[in-house]
Enzyme design. Structure first.
Site, PDB file in Angstrom:
ATOM      1  N   ARG A  67      54.263  49.474  37.367  1.00 25.15           N
ATOM      2  CA  ARG A  67      53.250  48.978  38.296  1.00 25.15           C
ATOM      3  C   ARG A  67      51.881  48.829  37.637  1.00 25.15           C
ATOM      4  O   ARG A  67      51.058  48.004  38.063  1.00 25.15           O
ATOM      5  CB  ARG A  67      53.150  49.954  39.478  1.00 25.15           C
ATOM      6  CG  ARG A  67      52.408  49.419  40.680  1.00 25.15           C
ATOM      7  CD  ARG A  67      52.378  50.471  41.787  1.00 25.15           C
ATOM      8  NE  ARG A  67      51.743  51.682  41.347  1.00 25.15           N
ATOM      9  CZ  ARG A  67      52.113  52.913  41.712  1.00 25.15           C
ATOM     10  NH1 ARG A  67      53.113  53.111  42.529  1.00 25.15           N
ATOM     11  NH2 ARG A  67      51.469  53.966  41.251  1.00 25.15           N
ATOM     12  N   TYR A 117      36.385  31.272  51.419  1.00 19.01           N
ATOM     13  CA  TYR A 117      37.777  31.166  51.889  1.00 19.01           C
ATOM     14  C   TYR A 117      37.986  32.038  53.140  1.00 19.01           C
ATOM     15  O   TYR A 117      37.590  33.206  53.158  1.00 19.01           O
ATOM     16  CB  TYR A 117      38.642  31.621  50.721  1.00 19.01           C
ATOM     17  CG  TYR A 117      40.119  31.673  50.954  1.00 19.01           C
ATOM     18  CD1 TYR A 117      40.854  30.514  51.207  1.00 19.01           C
ATOM     19  CD2 TYR A 117      40.800  32.883  50.869  1.00 19.01           C
ATOM     20  CE1 TYR A 117      42.229  30.577  51.378  1.00 19.01           C
ATOM     21  CE2 TYR A 117      42.172  32.947  51.031  1.00 19.01           C
ATOM     22  CZ  TYR A 117      42.881  31.795  51.292  1.00 19.01           C
ATOM     23  OH  TYR A 117      44.243  31.857  51.463  1.00 19.01           O
ATOM     24  N   ASP A 131      34.518  33.432  43.578  1.00 23.62           N
ATOM     25  CA  ASP A 131      35.833  32.793  43.708  1.00 23.62           C
ATOM     26  C   ASP A 131      35.772  31.468  42.959  1.00 23.62           C
ATOM     27  O   ASP A 131      35.052  30.544  43.346  1.00 23.62           O
ATOM     28  CB  ASP A 131      36.150  32.582  45.195  1.00 23.62           C
ATOM     29  CG  ASP A 131      37.563  32.065  45.432  1.00 23.62           C
ATOM     30  OD1 ASP A 131      38.088  31.328  44.565  1.00 23.62           O
ATOM     31  OD2 ASP A 131      38.129  32.380  46.498  1.00 23.62           O
ATOM     32  N   LYS A 183      47.240  28.532  42.860  1.00 19.87           N
ATOM     33  CA  LYS A 183      46.865  27.131  42.970  1.00 19.87           C
ATOM     34  C   LYS A 183      47.117  26.420  41.640  1.00 19.87           C
ATOM     35  O   LYS A 183      48.254  26.149  41.317  1.00 19.87           O
ATOM     36  CB  LYS A 183      45.408  27.018  43.428  1.00 19.87           C
ATOM     37  CG  LYS A 183      45.100  27.865  44.694  1.00 19.87           C
ATOM     38  CD  LYS A 183      45.688  27.287  45.965  1.00 19.87           C
ATOM     39  CE  LYS A 183      45.669  28.213  47.169  1.00 19.87           C
ATOM     40  NZ  LYS A 183      44.383  28.712  47.598  1.00 19.87           N
TER      41      LYS A 183
END
Ligand SMILES: *Cc1c(COP(=O)(O)O)cnc(C)c1O
Length: 396
Positions: free
Chosen positions: A59, A112, A185, A210
């Protein structure tokens, strides 16, 4: 800073994070599926990683996540990066890394939607107050919004849905004189057409879902950090159990190799469609940062090296049947959230419901387009047919 200075952007995208010698000559690093990491002896089992407080475990990092992080840090000129299972997880974890109870956060009004929801929900419950600011504010006007407990400034440029381009260097500089951490962002520019860390940002966040992954088949995020910011973000990711899947990291690395080619085509098609749309009598404005009618266009010209394929068109107010006639019959533009894949998309949108600092003025109908990698002439023909249907619908 990275080694990127001595080679072109596209070359970095092809070579960053690769290590054929460490993988029996294989060109690409495979998706390492690993939870347990074995140690050869008791001393190494008990040793802590020098970079964070936790034992080494799947992890906390694998060869695939390390390669992806190295590549993303190099792409954006960061010290190191942290990978996440989504763009939103990168954003929320970075905010939690920086903020504590009693702090104040300045957040662009055009950020966003889910980022905004996180501020108004979980952050508010944890005692962090968020003020949304007009993304087009200059540094002098932003000054007035700082409080003694303001700890962070969050930027998103261009803004979601309406594409306002922010004066990142000036706003970041104003925040730095107050000792604030600056987060941004950077999804629209894909880490390619804008380099936040070179403009005063401490933590650049990207939804690699994206353009980096680029094929609408992965959920992936990164936080690319300065040397000062990295440790806290990595520790927050470790503490929150944030992790990206091996497959999605692999797809992120694979996407990176063709990013500059794809972006060039998205850019070309986007500009072509934007031009065509600007010529339609029902179109009032094209909110595309590379066009002069987009708020902040001059700043885009100064700071960005290109445009990706996502932009919005403001039409005259359309009755619902006319809007349906336009968006429902398109052959190549799918309707759906997200963007940055190889395919074209269309999305009616309405910022009126969400903006508070700079209420969206005007009664126009907004439609967002993503220019995909189809032949641009086919996309234009598709839009021509769509506008013909729209005009038919307006007559009845
Ligand atoms: C899609 C998007 C995100 C979130 O990315 P996910 O990987 O879907 O969580 C964040 N910021 C912007 C600007 C986005 O468009």
């Amino acid at each position: 800073m990275s080694k990127a200075g001595d080679r072109a952007e596209g070359t970095t995208q092809v070579h960053a994070g690769r290590d054929p010698a460490g993988h029996s000559g294989a060109v690409s690093i495979p998706p390492y599926r690993a939870s347990t990491i074995l140690f050869p002896d008791l001393d190494s089992l008990e040793a802590r990683d020098p970079d964070y407080e936790a034992v080494r475990y799947g992890r906390t990092g694998t060869p695939t996540s390390h390669a992806f992080e190295e590549a993303m840090a190099e792409l954006e000129g960061g010290y190191r990066a942290v990978s996440f299972g989504s763009g939103l997880q990168a954003i929320t974890t970075a905010l939690l890394a920086v903020l504590r109870s009693g702090d104040h956060l300045l957040m662009a009004d055009t950020t966003y939607g889910p980022t905004r929801a996180f501020c108004q929900g979980i952050l508010a419950r944890m005692g962090v107050e968020t003020s949304f600011y007009d993304p087009l504010l200059g540094a002098a006007d932003l000054e007035a919004l700082f409080r003694p407990n303001t700890r962070a400034l969050f930027l998103e440029s261009p803004g979601s849905l309406t594409f306002e381009v922010q004066d990142v260097p000036a706003l970041a500089a104003a925040a730095k004189t107050r000792g604030c951490t600056v987060l941004m962002d950077n999804t629209w520019a894909a880490g390619v057409y804008f380099k936040p860390l070179a403009h005063g940002v401490d933590i650049s966040l990207q939804a690699c879902t994206k353009y980096v992954a680029g094929h609408a088949d992965a959920n992936l995020g990164t936080a690319i950090c300065t040397r000062d910011a990295w440790r806290a973000v990595k520790q927050a990711a470790v503490d929150l159990g944030a992790t990206a899947s091996a497959d999605d990291l692999f797809l992120g690395l694979r996407g990176l190799r063709t990013l500059s080619l794809r972006l060039a085509r998205h850019q070309e098609a986007g500009l072509l469609l934007a031009d065509w749309l600007a010529g339609q009598s029902e179109v009032r404005r094209v909110l595309h940062p590379a066009r002069p009618d987009c708020p902040g266009h001059q700043i885009w010209k100064r700071d960005f090296t290109g445009a990706s394929g996502l932009f919005t068109v403001e039409l005259a107010p359309l009755p619902r049947p006319a809007l349906k006639a336009l968006v429902e019959g398109l052959r190549f533009f799918g309707m759906g959230y997200s963007w940055g894949g190889f395919e074209s998309l269309v999305l009616p949108t309405n910022p009126r419901r969400i903006r508070t600092a700079r209420p969206w003025a005007g009664d126009g109908t907004l439609v967002r387009f993503h220019a995909g990698l189809e032949e641009p002439a086919d996309l234009t023909r598709d839009l021509e047919a769509g506008f013909a249907r729209l005009r038919e619908a307006l007559k009845t």
